[in-house]
Design an enzyme around this catalytic site. Sequence first.
Site, PDB file in Angstrom:
ATOM      1  CB  CYS A 134     -39.858  49.070  29.908  1.00 41.81           C
ATOM      2  SG  CYS A 134     -39.508  47.268  29.827  1.00 41.81           S
ATOM      3  CG  ASP A 142     -34.694  46.432  29.184  1.00 42.05           C
ATOM      4  OD1 ASP A 142     -33.556  46.822  29.483  1.00 42.05           O
ATOM      5  OD2 ASP A 142     -35.168  45.644  28.277  1.00 42.05           O
ATOM      6  NE  ARG A 187     -31.856  45.839  27.316  1.00 43.62           N
ATOM      7  CZ  ARG A 187     -32.315  44.773  26.327  1.00 43.62           C
ATOM      8  NH1 ARG A 187     -31.254  44.664  25.468  1.00 43.62           N
ATOM      9  NH2 ARG A 187     -33.542  44.519  26.191  1.00 43.62           N
ATOM     10  CG  HIS A 233     -37.218  49.466  25.600  1.00 41.16           C
ATOM     11  ND1 HIS A 233     -36.280  48.368  25.286  1.00 41.16           N
ATOM     12  CD2 HIS A 233     -38.105  48.899  26.762  1.00 41.16           C
ATOM     13  CE1 HIS A 233     -36.748  47.309  26.216  1.00 41.16           C
ATOM     14  NE2 HIS A 233     -37.778  47.706  26.731  1.00 41.16           N
ATOM     15  CB  CYS A 280     -39.825  46.158  24.584  1.00 37.39           C
ATOM     16  SG  CYS A 280     -40.696  45.817  26.110  1.00 37.39           S
TER      17      CYS A 280
END
Length: 211
Positions: A42, A44, A46, A98, A101
């Site tokens: 992803c 993202d 993080r 994750h 999400c």
Amino acid sequence: MKPYEQLLLNNKQWAAEMVRDNPDYFNALSHLQTPEFLWIGCSDSRVPANEITGTQPGEIFVHRNIANLVIHTDVNLLSVLEFAVVHLKVKHVIICGHYGCGGIKAAMTNHDYKQVLNMWLRYIKDVYRLYRDELDAIDDMDKRADRLTELNVKEQVLHLSKTSIIQRAWKHEQRPKLHGWVYGLKDGIIKPVFQMDAGATIDPLYEFDDL
Ligand SMILES: [Zn+2]
């Protein structure tokens, strides 16, 4: 100092540290790229592939998009997949979603995110529809999103196995192994949720017989 200038400053410090530890570091890396892994994760911020797997530059070939989707008309993803499998000859392809999400959570709402994001999120809704009975039975919405995250990873791994790129490599070179993982933002732990070995059985509808 502007925030982006800090990034450039950090970069200089990092490069200096790497050379201090190993004077040949960048010279060696610039000549060769032989990663064993393709990571489809992803976007993202993080979930950085190298940091959470304790790997270094040169070890993982990376593609990231919102909610780690494998879409058969996505030329970007398919180019990355073909390059990694055919040319880099990776031994493993990892789809890593994750928990927590934002893409998964957004797809569970009926909100209009406007055309482009609606198009993207629709693929996640399609996964929800396949598992509607199981997901609707989970009352806690966070737990439901977590389960959808796992099922989405599984479906994306299955999507990989439907490509001629993967099937050809399976047939002629018995690789790569496909992995479906989910990373926990709250504890930093990766949970394997699905796996397909080279040559695994797939729905005959998607099988190519003349590879
Ligand atoms: Zn995400």
